[in-house]
Every structure is written in structure tokens, then in C-alpha cells.
Design a protein around this motif. Structure first.
Motif, short mmCIF file in Angstrom:
data_model
loop_
_atom_site.label_atom_id
_atom_site.label_comp_id
_atom_site.label_asym_id
_atom_site.label_seq_id
_atom_site.Cartn_x
_atom_site.Cartn_y
_atom_site.Cartn_z
N MET A 1 -5.60 30.70 52.90
CA MET A 1 -6.18 31.73 52.06
C MET A 1 -5.46 31.75 50.71
N SER A 2 -6.21 31.83 49.64
CA SER A 2 -5.63 31.92 48.32
C SER A 2 -4.87 33.23 48.19
N SER A 3 -3.80 33.22 47.36
CA SER A 3 -2.97 34.43 47.26
C SER A 3 -2.34 34.53 45.88
N THR A 4 -1.83 35.72 45.59
CA THR A 4 -1.11 35.96 44.35
C THR A 4 -0.01 36.98 44.59
N LYS A 5 1.05 36.90 43.78
CA LYS A 5 2.15 37.85 43.87
C LYS A 5 2.95 37.78 42.58
N ILE A 6 3.75 38.82 42.34
CA ILE A 6 4.71 38.75 41.23
C ILE A 6 5.86 37.90 41.74
N LEU A 7 6.03 36.75 41.14
CA LEU A 7 7.05 35.80 41.57
C LEU A 7 8.42 36.15 40.99
N ASP A 8 8.45 36.54 39.73
CA ASP A 8 9.71 36.83 39.05
C ASP A 8 9.49 37.98 38.07
N GLN A 9 9.93 39.17 38.46
CA GLN A 9 9.76 40.37 37.64
C GLN A 9 10.48 40.22 36.30
N ASN A 10 11.70 39.70 36.33
CA ASN A 10 12.53 39.59 35.13
C ASN A 10 11.90 38.69 34.07
N ARG A 12 8.67 37.90 34.12
CA ARG A 12 7.24 38.25 34.09
C ARG A 12 6.35 37.07 34.49
N ILE A 13 6.60 36.53 35.68
CA ILE A 13 5.83 35.39 36.18
C ILE A 13 5.05 35.81 37.42
N ILE A 14 3.75 35.58 37.36
CA ILE A 14 2.86 35.83 38.50
C ILE A 14 2.49 34.47 39.10
N GLU A 15 2.54 34.39 40.42
CA GLU A 15 2.18 33.14 41.11
C GLU A 15 0.78 33.29 41.72
N ILE A 16 -0.02 32.24 41.57
CA ILE A 16 -1.32 32.14 42.25
C ILE A 16 -1.30 30.85 43.06
N VAL A 17 -1.65 30.94 44.32
CA VAL A 17 -1.79 29.75 45.16
C VAL A 17 -3.27 29.65 45.54
N ASP A 28 -12.58 36.82 42.41
CA ASP A 28 -12.67 38.24 42.05
C ASP A 28 -11.47 39.00 42.61
N HIS A 29 -11.12 38.73 43.86
CA HIS A 29 -10.01 39.42 44.52
C HIS A 29 -8.69 39.13 43.80
N ILE A 30 -8.41 37.86 43.53
CA ILE A 30 -7.17 37.47 42.84
C ILE A 30 -7.13 38.08 41.44
N ILE A 34 -4.28 40.60 39.92
CA ILE A 34 -3.50 40.25 38.73
C ILE A 34 -3.62 41.34 37.66
N GLU A 35 -4.77 41.99 37.59
CA GLU A 35 -4.90 43.09 36.64
C GLU A 35 -3.86 44.18 36.94
N ARG A 36 -3.67 44.49 38.22
CA ARG A 36 -2.65 45.48 38.61
C ARG A 36 -1.24 44.97 38.28
N PHE A 37 -0.97 43.70 38.60
CA PHE A 37 0.34 43.13 38.30
C PHE A 37 0.63 43.15 36.79
N ALA A 38 -0.39 42.85 36.00
CA ALA A 38 -0.22 42.83 34.54
C ALA A 38 0.24 44.20 34.04
N LEU A 39 -0.33 45.25 34.57
CA LEU A 39 0.10 46.60 34.19
C LEU A 39 1.55 46.85 34.59
N GLN A 40 1.93 46.40 35.79
CA GLN A 40 3.32 46.56 36.25
C GLN A 40 4.30 45.80 35.36
N LEU A 41 3.83 44.68 34.79
CA LEU A 41 4.71 43.83 33.98
C LEU A 41 4.63 44.16 32.50
N GLY A 42 3.95 45.23 32.15
CA GLY A 42 3.92 45.67 30.76
C GLY A 42 2.89 44.98 29.89
#
Length: 127
Positions: A1-10, A12-17, A28-30, A34-42
Motif C-alpha cells: 500500500m502506498s504511504s506518506t509520513k513526515i520523515l524529518d521534521q527538522n 521539513r521532509i515528507i516521504e511518499i512510498v 487523492d488519499h496521499i 500531505i496537505e495536513r503535513f504541509a500545515l504542520q511544517l509551516g
């Protein structure tokens, strides 16, 4: 299953597999995650995209990839470092990057090289 996560907060790197079987709804799901992660990362971030398991996307997924890239640019994506093995996948990525007007994508042969590139050429957050 494809996935995404914040890989490195410091850094600001998001990983997508991405998986070979990625369906249009997976994009659409990913994208919404990422839209939510982008807000968390400023509102600015880089993306590490692992596509080693993808040989080629289905045509309907290829269309979604272009939409996905356009959305990520709107969310504040600065650069994408993509780990890719297949020639066909590279061709699809080049085409989708042109169609989405995404000019900051680089292709890598190894996960470590791609991550190192993003970390070394990105200013870390100091808080």
C-alpha cells in the motif's frame, strides 16, 4: 500500500512510498495527507519519493500523478527527490513533471543519496 509520513521534521521532509498497484484514489488519499503535513511544517517542505517498486503507472494513475504534483506545489513543496529504478517510470515522471510545471524534481538511484541531497541542500529549522 502506498504511504506518506513526515520523515524529518527538522529538515521539513515528507516521504511518499508509491506501490506498483497505486490506484487513482491512492493519489487523492496521499495528497490530502500531505496537505495536513504541509500545515504542520509551516507551508514549505521537500518530498522524498520512493518509487523503486513502480515499473509504470496505469494511464488513469498517470493523470492523477499530474494533479497530485500540482497540488503539492500549491501546498508549498520546494523540491522532490525521487528514487526510481525503471526507465519507463523515469519517462512517465519526466512527462508528468512537464505537465504539472514542476521543475524542481531530481531522480536518484538510491534512497540514501536522495535523502542526503535534501538534507544537505536544505536549511534546517532552528527553534
Amino acid at each position: 500500500m502506498s504511504s506518506t509520513k513526515i520523515l524529518d521534521q527538522n529538515h521539513r521532509i515528507i516521504e511518499i512510498v508509491w506501490e506498483q498497484q497505486a490506484q487513482p484514489e491512492d493519489f487523492d488519499h496521499i495528497t490530502s495527507q500531505i496537505e495536513r503535513f504541509a500545515l504542520q511544517l509551516g507551508g514549505t517542505f521537500d518530498v522524498l519519493v520512493d518509487m523503486r517498486k513502480v515499473k509504470a503507472f496505469m494511464p488513469e494513475s498517470q493523470v492523477k500523478l499530474v494533479e497530485h504534483q500540482k497540488e503539492l506545489l500549491k501546498f508549498g513543496m520546494q523540491r522532490a527527490a525521487v528514487i526510481v529504478d525503471g526507465v519507463i517510470t523515469k519517462m512517465q515522471l519526466n512527462r508528468s513533471a512537464r505537465q504539472s510545471q514542476h521543475s524542481t524534481e531530481s531522480h536518484w538511484n538510491s534512497y540514501e543519496e536522495a535523502l542526503s541531497f535534501l538534507k544537505e541542500s536544505s536549511p534546517a529549522l532552528h527553534s
